[in-house]
Design a protein around this motif. Sequence first.
Motif, PDB file in Angstrom:
ATOM      1  N   GLU A  74       0.280   4.113   8.991  1.00  0.00           N
ATOM      2  CA  GLU A  74      -0.237   4.162  10.367  1.00  0.00           C
ATOM      3  C   GLU A  74      -0.197   5.577  10.925  1.00  0.00           C
ATOM      4  OE1 GLU A  74       2.219   1.408  12.507  1.00  0.00           O
ATOM      5  OE2 GLU A  74       1.317  -0.338  11.526  1.00  0.00           O
ATOM      6  N   ARG A  75       0.717   6.371  10.477  1.00  0.00           N
ATOM      7  CA  ARG A  75       0.861   7.740  10.949  1.00  0.00           C
ATOM      8  C   ARG A  75       0.056   8.738  10.111  1.00  0.00           C
ATOM      9  NH1 ARG A  75       4.140   4.502  12.627  1.00  0.00           N
ATOM     10  NH2 ARG A  75       5.354   4.757  14.524  1.00  0.00           N
ATOM     11  N   GLY A  76      -0.603   8.241   9.062  1.00  0.00           N
ATOM     12  CA  GLY A  76      -1.420   9.100   8.217  1.00  0.00           C
ATOM     13  C   GLY A  76      -0.619   9.915   7.213  1.00  0.00           C
ATOM     14  N   TRP A  77       0.633   9.536   6.982  1.00  0.00           N
ATOM     15  CA  TRP A  77       1.500  10.279   6.071  1.00  0.00           C
ATOM     16  C   TRP A  77       1.291   9.896   4.617  1.00  0.00           C
ATOM     17  CZ3 TRP A  77       6.439   9.310   9.447  1.00  0.00           C
ATOM     18  CH2 TRP A  77       6.305  10.022  10.637  1.00  0.00           C
ATOM     19  N   ILE A  78       0.733   8.709   4.391  1.00  0.00           N
ATOM     20  CA  ILE A  78       0.364   8.291   3.038  1.00  0.00           C
ATOM     21  C   ILE A  78      -1.017   7.665   3.105  1.00  0.00           C
ATOM     22  CG2 ILE A  78       2.765   7.848   2.328  1.00  0.00           C
ATOM     23  CD1 ILE A  78       1.985   4.800   2.347  1.00  0.00           C
ATOM     24  N   GLY A  79      -1.661   7.636   1.965  1.00  0.00           N
ATOM     25  CA  GLY A  79      -2.948   6.952   1.850  1.00  0.00           C
ATOM     26  C   GLY A  79      -2.815   5.817   0.853  1.00  0.00           C
ATOM     27  N   ARG A  80      -3.725   4.868   0.948  1.00  0.00           N
ATOM     28  CA  ARG A  80      -3.757   3.727   0.020  1.00  0.00           C
ATOM     29  C   ARG A  80      -5.167   3.641  -0.545  1.00  0.00           C
ATOM     30  NH1 ARG A  80      -0.649  -0.593   3.932  1.00  0.00           N
ATOM     31  NH2 ARG A  80      -1.710   0.565   5.562  1.00  0.00           N
ATOM     32  N   SER A  81      -5.257   3.804  -1.858  1.00  0.00           N
ATOM     33  CA  SER A  81      -6.550   3.770  -2.533  1.00  0.00           C
ATOM     34  C   SER A  81      -6.596   2.573  -3.469  1.00  0.00           C
ATOM     35  CB  SER A  81      -6.749   5.042  -3.368  1.00  0.00           C
ATOM     36  OG  SER A  81      -6.553   6.175  -2.596  1.00  0.00           O
ATOM     37  N   PRO A  82      -7.798   2.034  -3.721  1.00  0.00           N
ATOM     38  CA  PRO A  82      -7.895   0.930  -4.686  1.00  0.00           C
ATOM     39  C   PRO A  82      -7.390   1.357  -6.063  1.00  0.00           C
ATOM     40  CG  PRO A  82      -9.953   1.190  -3.480  1.00  0.00           C
ATOM     41  CD  PRO A  82      -9.091   2.370  -3.133  1.00  0.00           C
ATOM     42  N   ASP A  83      -6.671   0.481  -6.703  1.00  0.00           N
ATOM     43  CA  ASP A  83      -6.189   0.732  -8.061  1.00  0.00           C
ATOM     44  C   ASP A  83      -7.367   0.532  -9.008  1.00  0.00           C
ATOM     45  OD1 ASP A  83      -5.057   0.650 -10.601  1.00  0.00           O
ATOM     46  OD2 ASP A  83      -3.328  -0.525  -9.970  1.00  0.00           O
ATOM     47  N   PRO A  84      -7.747   1.541  -9.776  1.00  0.00           N
ATOM     48  CA  PRO A  84      -8.895   1.384 -10.682  1.00  0.00           C
ATOM     49  C   PRO A  84      -8.696   0.280 -11.713  1.00  0.00           C
ATOM     50  CG  PRO A  84      -8.044   3.649 -10.747  1.00  0.00           C
ATOM     51  CD  PRO A  84      -7.153   2.869  -9.845  1.00  0.00           C
ATOM     52  N   GLY A  85      -7.437  -0.007 -12.049  1.00  0.00           N
ATOM     53  CA  GLY A  85      -7.141  -1.046 -13.032  1.00  0.00           C
ATOM     54  C   GLY A  85      -7.094  -2.443 -12.454  1.00  0.00           C
ATOM     55  N   ASP A  86      -6.936  -2.568 -11.135  1.00  0.00           N
ATOM     56  CA  ASP A  86      -6.846  -3.866 -10.471  1.00  0.00           C
ATOM     57  C   ASP A  86      -7.231  -3.660  -9.013  1.00  0.00           C
ATOM     58  OD1 ASP A  86      -6.222  -6.296  -9.307  1.00  0.00           O
ATOM     59  OD2 ASP A  86      -4.147  -6.331 -10.008  1.00  0.00           O
ATOM     60  N   LYS A  87      -8.478  -3.964  -8.691  1.00  0.00           N
ATOM     61  CA  LYS A  87      -9.017  -3.689  -7.360  1.00  0.00           C
ATOM     62  C   LYS A  87      -8.269  -4.430  -6.245  1.00  0.00           C
ATOM     63  CE  LYS A  87     -12.325  -1.012  -8.754  1.00  0.00           C
ATOM     64  NZ  LYS A  87     -12.156   0.381  -8.763  1.00  0.00           N
ATOM     65  N   ARG A  88      -7.463  -5.440  -6.589  1.00  0.00           N
ATOM     66  CA  ARG A  88      -6.677  -6.149  -5.576  1.00  0.00           C
ATOM     67  C   ARG A  88      -5.462  -5.337  -5.154  1.00  0.00           C
ATOM     68  NH1 ARG A  88      -5.292 -11.162  -9.023  1.00  0.00           N
ATOM     69  NH2 ARG A  88      -5.099  -9.397 -10.426  1.00  0.00           N
ATOM     70  N   SER A  89      -5.044  -4.417  -5.987  1.00  0.00           N
ATOM     71  CA  SER A  89      -3.862  -3.596  -5.708  1.00  0.00           C
ATOM     72  C   SER A  89      -4.275  -2.246  -5.139  1.00  0.00           C
ATOM     73  CB  SER A  89      -3.069  -3.354  -6.993  1.00  0.00           C
ATOM     74  OG  SER A  89      -2.553  -4.562  -7.477  1.00  0.00           O
ATOM     75  N   ARG A  90      -3.311  -1.587  -4.522  1.00  0.00           N
ATOM     76  CA  ARG A  90      -3.530  -0.266  -3.952  1.00  0.00           C
ATOM     77  C   ARG A  90      -2.563   0.732  -4.589  1.00  0.00           C
ATOM     78  NH1 ARG A  90      -7.652  -1.993  -2.779  1.00  0.00           N
ATOM     79  NH2 ARG A  90      -8.355  -2.793  -0.805  1.00  0.00           N
ATOM     80  N   ILE A  91      -3.042   1.946  -4.717  1.00  0.00           N
ATOM     81  CA  ILE A  91      -2.209   3.047  -5.181  1.00  0.00           C
ATOM     82  C   ILE A  91      -1.834   3.862  -3.941  1.00  0.00           C
ATOM     83  CG2 ILE A  91      -2.104   5.159  -6.563  1.00  0.00           C
ATOM     84  CD1 ILE A  91      -2.203   2.679  -8.290  1.00  0.00           C
ATOM     85  N   LEU A  92      -0.553   4.090  -3.772  1.00  0.00           N
ATOM     86  CA  LEU A  92      -0.045   4.862  -2.639  1.00  0.00           C
ATOM     87  C   LEU A  92       0.021   6.330  -3.032  1.00  0.00           C
ATOM     88  CD1 LEU A  92       2.956   2.517  -1.786  1.00  0.00           C
ATOM     89  CD2 LEU A  92       0.634   2.417  -0.860  1.00  0.00           C
ATOM     90  N   HIS A  93      -0.354   7.191  -2.107  1.00  0.00           N
ATOM     91  CA  HIS A  93      -0.254   8.626  -2.366  1.00  0.00           C
ATOM     92  C   HIS A  93       0.120   9.357  -1.082  1.00  0.00           C
ATOM     93  CE1 HIS A  93      -4.449   7.996  -1.114  1.00  0.00           C
ATOM     94  NE2 HIS A  93      -4.346   9.192  -0.560  1.00  0.00           N
ATOM     95  N   LEU A  94       0.836  10.436  -1.242  1.00  0.00           N
ATOM     96  CA  LEU A  94       1.272  11.274  -0.133  1.00  0.00           C
ATOM     97  C   LEU A  94       0.085  12.093   0.359  1.00  0.00           C
ATOM     98  CD1 LEU A  94       3.997  11.934   1.255  1.00  0.00           C
ATOM     99  CD2 LEU A  94       4.271  13.778  -0.387  1.00  0.00           C
ATOM    100  N   THR A  95      -0.105  12.154   1.664  1.00  0.00           N
ATOM    101  CA  THR A  95      -1.166  12.981   2.236  1.00  0.00           C
ATOM    102  C   THR A  95      -0.596  14.352   2.592  1.00  0.00           C
ATOM    103  OG1 THR A  95      -0.689  12.290   4.497  1.00  0.00           O
ATOM    104  CG2 THR A  95      -2.287  10.933   3.258  1.00  0.00           C
ATOM    105  N   ASP A  96      -1.472  15.264   2.960  1.00  0.00           N
ATOM    106  CA  ASP A  96      -1.016  16.585   3.404  1.00  0.00           C
ATOM    107  C   ASP A  96      -0.104  16.453   4.626  1.00  0.00           C
ATOM    108  OD1 ASP A  96      -2.422  17.802   1.367  1.00  0.00           O
ATOM    109  OD2 ASP A  96      -4.121  18.384   2.635  1.00  0.00           O
ATOM    110  N   ALA A  97      -0.457  15.535   5.531  1.00  0.00           N
ATOM    111  CA  ALA A  97       0.376  15.312   6.717  1.00  0.00           C
ATOM    112  C   ALA A  97       1.756  14.786   6.306  1.00  0.00           C
ATOM    113  CB  ALA A  97      -0.301  14.337   7.681  1.00  0.00           C
ATOM    114  N   GLY A  98       1.789  13.906   5.317  1.00  0.00           N
ATOM    115  CA  GLY A  98       3.064  13.386   4.814  1.00  0.00           C
ATOM    116  C   GLY A  98       3.899  14.468   4.159  1.00  0.00           C
ATOM    117  N   SER A  99       3.247  15.351   3.429  1.00  0.00           N
ATOM    118  CA  SER A  99       3.958  16.480   2.813  1.00  0.00           C
ATOM    119  C   SER A  99       4.556  17.383   3.889  1.00  0.00           C
ATOM    120  CB  SER A  99       3.021  17.288   1.921  1.00  0.00           C
ATOM    121  OG  SER A  99       2.660  16.542   0.784  1.00  0.00           O
TER     122      SER A  99
END
Length: 172
Positions: A74-99
């Motif tokens: 909600e604060r934009g510190w991480i992003g959630r992208s579709p998992d290429p191996g399973d579109k039902r799942s999300r891959i979490l990643h740190l954003t520049d704001a989170g860093s």
Amino acid sequence: MAAKSQYEELARQLSAIGAVKRGLARILPVECPPGSAAVLTLLERHGNMRLSRLAELMAIDISVTSRHVAHVAERGWIGRSPDPGDKRSRILHLTDAGSAVLHELSLRTTDVLAHTLGDWSDDEVGQLNTMLARLRDSFGDCRSWTSAPHDCGALAPSGGPLTTSAIPATPA
């Protein structure tokens, strides 16, 4: 091997570390409680991952992990992208704001430790770092708690393994 009384004293000293962790948690900004700091720290340290892996690393239930993830997303510190191996799942990643938030948390933690341990020598701080790392390594991966003492189950604290901290550390 050390005497039983030394292990008893060690257990008392390790219990007191909770007070140190609570003190460090008090320096975190209101918008970034310890669980959020842990999410950011783990994503920086281990890279992109699924929610299930993050829950495993945090050694907490996936529903609790999900709440922490929602807070930082909600604060934009991480992003959630579709998992290429399973579109039902999300891959979490740190954003520049989170860093940037994580960098600020690390500075705060480092400053408090430097102030609090200001009368310690460089050698003493180095010895503490070495001994704590050795303690953590001796426990190994204690996320799968069982009742056998050699794999940490007999010592399982309610807050999770000794290897997980909600307080960000300066990256190794």
